[in-house]
Enzyme design. Structure first.
Site, PDB file in Angstrom:
ATOM      1  N   THR A  86      36.526  42.990  42.588  1.00  0.00           N
ATOM      2  CA  THR A  86      37.108  43.924  42.363  1.00  0.00           C
ATOM      3  C   THR A  86      38.163  44.469  41.282  1.00  0.00           C
ATOM      4  O   THR A  86      39.356  44.860  40.644  1.00  0.00           O
ATOM      5  CB  THR A  86      38.304  44.763  43.152  1.00  0.00           C
ATOM      6  OG1 THR A  86      38.555  43.757  44.371  1.00  0.00           O
ATOM      7  CG2 THR A  86      37.111  45.241  44.986  1.00  0.00           C
ATOM      8  N   GLU A 151      43.105  40.029  52.522  1.00  0.00           N
ATOM      9  CA  GLU A 151      43.127  39.265  52.609  1.00  0.00           C
ATOM     10  C   GLU A 151      44.968  38.773  51.622  1.00  0.00           C
ATOM     11  O   GLU A 151      45.007  39.575  50.843  1.00  0.00           O
ATOM     12  CB  GLU A 151      42.874  37.770  51.168  1.00  0.00           C
ATOM     13  CG  GLU A 151      42.075  38.819  50.167  1.00  0.00           C
ATOM     14  CD  GLU A 151      42.980  38.028  49.504  1.00  0.00           C
ATOM     15  OE1 GLU A 151      43.187  38.994  47.696  1.00  0.00           O
ATOM     16  OE2 GLU A 151      43.574  36.835  49.374  1.00  0.00           O
ATOM     17  N   ARG A 154      47.433  33.177  47.983  1.00  0.00           N
ATOM     18  CA  ARG A 154      47.947  32.589  47.358  1.00  0.00           C
ATOM     19  C   ARG A 154      47.528  31.342  47.037  1.00  0.00           C
ATOM     20  O   ARG A 154      46.934  30.539  47.418  1.00  0.00           O
ATOM     21  CB  ARG A 154      49.366  32.301  47.271  1.00  0.00           C
ATOM     22  CG  ARG A 154      50.740  33.089  47.244  1.00  0.00           C
ATOM     23  CD  ARG A 154      51.852  32.102  48.034  1.00  0.00           C
ATOM     24  NE  ARG A 154      51.538  31.915  48.684  1.00  0.00           N
ATOM     25  CZ  ARG A 154      52.601  31.276  49.466  1.00  0.00           C
ATOM     26  NH1 ARG A 154      53.577  30.359  48.642  1.00  0.00           N
ATOM     27  NH2 ARG A 154      51.856  30.216  51.306  1.00  0.00           N
ATOM     28  N   ASN A 211      51.514  43.717  47.646  1.00  0.00           N
ATOM     29  CA  ASN A 211      51.195  42.747  46.099  1.00  0.00           C
ATOM     30  C   ASN A 211      52.442  43.829  45.182  1.00  0.00           C
ATOM     31  O   ASN A 211      53.080  43.398  44.929  1.00  0.00           O
ATOM     32  CB  ASN A 211      49.675  43.034  46.016  1.00  0.00           C
ATOM     33  CG  ASN A 211      49.310  41.188  45.834  1.00  0.00           C
ATOM     34  OD1 ASN A 211      49.723  40.881  46.820  1.00  0.00           O
ATOM     35  ND2 ASN A 211      47.868  41.731  45.865  1.00  0.00           N
ATOM     36  N   GLY A 260      51.138  36.283  36.184  1.00  0.00           N
ATOM     37  CA  GLY A 260      49.767  37.565  35.573  1.00  0.00           C
ATOM     38  C   GLY A 260      48.862  36.494  36.928  1.00  0.00           C
ATOM     39  O   GLY A 260      49.620  37.126  37.983  1.00  0.00           O
ATOM     40  N   CYS A 263      45.456  39.332  40.801  1.00  0.00           N
ATOM     41  CA  CYS A 263      45.486  39.891  41.619  1.00  0.00           C
ATOM     42  C   CYS A 263      46.707  40.902  41.166  1.00  0.00           C
ATOM     43  O   CYS A 263      46.753  42.318  41.562  1.00  0.00           O
ATOM     44  CB  CYS A 263      46.333  38.920  43.218  1.00  0.00           C
ATOM     45  SG  CYS A 263      44.941  38.881  43.476  1.00  0.00           S
TER      46      CYS A 263
END
Ligand code: UDX
Length: 448
Positions: A86, A151, A154, A211, A260, A263
């Site tokens: 996505t 989810e 990492r 996030n 960076g 995500c």
């Protein structure tokens, strides 16, 4: 249970392999023939520690197979996970949901019997409703439920994050779907992984909020680091000092060149857009995005300052290209902006990264790729540590100084001790530990 994972990327491949390792029968579906060919011949197309062994052992036991045939994989499944990309849509920062929508249409045409369809990819709030609408329109007879199960993996520690999660978030109000999801994750319930059952939109927003908060926390300590440099404080001790407060916690307080990856950048942007559309802007995250964007080129200015104000005609060695260590992922890596800015200022770049150079070579021009850290340092006027790979943490400083054109080390991850590096004869710059503070200057001026 029979599990179909649509998308064999960072999330789908790790999740599929872990579900297989729980004992489920998993089919990972991907539309990329080259990726399928690699996987079916035992090659893993991404770097994720431990993934090759996990895939190999489960494929060998016949619990994990890779296929391009979505229709039959869906028809035989109890649960179908949508784990496709996505990415940020070009230009406007909205999440590009075209892959999710396509998967929903193909699932609708192939499902047989009650099927739980799970969005595992990070998707904007309301995507589950859209997936439900698409499936109903494609197949009005379909008996299914759409669940959100974001989810929290990492890169670099994805398997451990999957098998020992801080929590599992499951968004559904369908009782049958809840039972299926409990069965899918039963092995984790056994080791008491906390599960949050909530409704779908809440689960979708929880992922973005998580996030975005982490991105904001990193950006917070990065700004405090800049302040530390001005007032002559040490950001690592500030981070330790605040992190001992149980309400703050010690993690994600390592100042660096900016976040960076695949995500944080896309999820913060997508959340900002969702919030703006809902006329409830998340201004803290809008500011976080702006600060982080500016930070990467600011790091290049730090290198220029360390080189006496100009890098024109100079060679700069860059250690680390990936957005963080233990991954090969170059997406939104700070090194890309830093290298571009240094080249714009006339520098010649030579670089090394243990895993990221194949991807980096497709994204960078006029960079000489080296095979070791010492080769990267050869004849360099400055050496810049951008990614905190373990391989860079105990370099032979004497050997570096002898091979470099000038002994300047810019450590953007604070992996060295300033006293030791300066004792080895280097000019050493790092993040938030400098004492080029104005207060010290002001105090010394006052004393004169
Ligand atoms: C992140 C989330 O942690 C994970 O839960 C989610 O599922 C996916 O996105 P990832 O992008 O793999 O995972 O990396 P992460 O370890 O979170 O680091 C993100 C960025 O923040 C990296 O660029 C990293 O260098 C930076 N970072 C992280 C810091 O600069 N300082 C820190 O203290 C921690």
């Amino acid at each position: 249970m029979k599990v179909t994972m649509i998308g064999a990327g960072y999330v789908g491949l790790v999740s599929g392999a872990c579900f297989a390792d729980f004992g489920h029968e998993v089919v990972c579906v991907d539309h990329d023939p080259a990726k399928l060919e690699a996987l079916n011949s035992g090659r893993i197309p991404i770097y994720e520690p431990g993934l090759d062994a996990l895939v190999a052992s489960n494929a060998k036991q016949g619990r994990l197979i890779f296929s391009g045939d979505l229709a039959s994989a869906v028809a035989s499944a109890d649960v179908v996970f949508i784990a496709v990309g996505t990415p940020s849509r070009r230009g406007d920062g909205y999440a590009d949901l075209s892959y999710v929508e396509q998967a929903a249409r193909e699932i609708a045409r192939s499902m047989d019997g009650f099927t739980v369809v799970v969005t595992k990819s990070t998707v904007p709030v309301g995507t589950g409703d859209e997936v439900e609408r698409i499936i109903q329109a494609e197949n009005p007879e379909a008996d299914f439920a759409v669940v959100s199960n974001p989810e929290f993996l990492r890169e670099g520690s994805a398997i451990d994050d999957f098998k020992r999660p801080d929590r599992i978030v499951i968004g559904t109000t369908d009782e049958r779907a809840r039972k299926v999801m409990q069965e899918i994750y039963r092995p984790l319930f056994l080791n008491a992984a906390p599960v949050l059952f909530t409704e779908r939109r809440t689960a979708e927003l929880t992922k973005y909020a998580g996030n975005a908060f982490l991105a904001m926390k990193v950006t917070f300590i990065n700004e405090i680091a800049d302040l530390c440099e001005r007032v002559g404080a040490n950001v690592q001790d500030v981070a330790r000092g605040i992190g001992m407060d149980g309400r703050i916690g010690p993690k994600f307080l390592h100042a660096g060149p900016g976040y960076g990856g695949s995500c944080f950048p896309k999820d913060t942007l997508a959340l900002v857009k969702t919030a703006q559309d809902a006329e409830s802007p998340v201004r803290l995250i809008e500011t976080t995005v702006a600060i982080n964007d500016q930070r990467k080129r600011a790091m290049a200015r730090k290198v220029v300052r360390a080189c006496g104000g100009s890098v024109r005609g100079k060679t700069i060695g860059v250690l680390g290209l990936t957005f963080k260590q233990n991954t090969d992922d170059m997406r939104e890596a700070p090194s890309l902006n830093i290298i571009q800015a240094l080249q714009d200022n006339g520098a010649t770049i030579q670089a090394y990264d243990p895993e990221g150079m194949d991807q980096a070579a497709q994204l960078l021009d006029n960079v000489a790729f080296c095979k070791t850290a010492y080769e990267t340092a050869k004849d360099a006027h400055a050496l810049v540590i951008v990614t905190e790979w373990d391989a860079f943490r105990s370099l032979d400083l004497e050997r570096l100084r002898e091979t470099m054109a000038s002994p300047i080390l810019v450590d953007l991850r604070n992996i060295y001790n300033p006293t030791q590096v300066e004792a080895a004869g280097f000019t050493y710059e790092s993040i938030g530990r400098g004492s080029n503070g104005w207060m010290i200057d002001a105090a010394s001026e006052a004393a004169e």
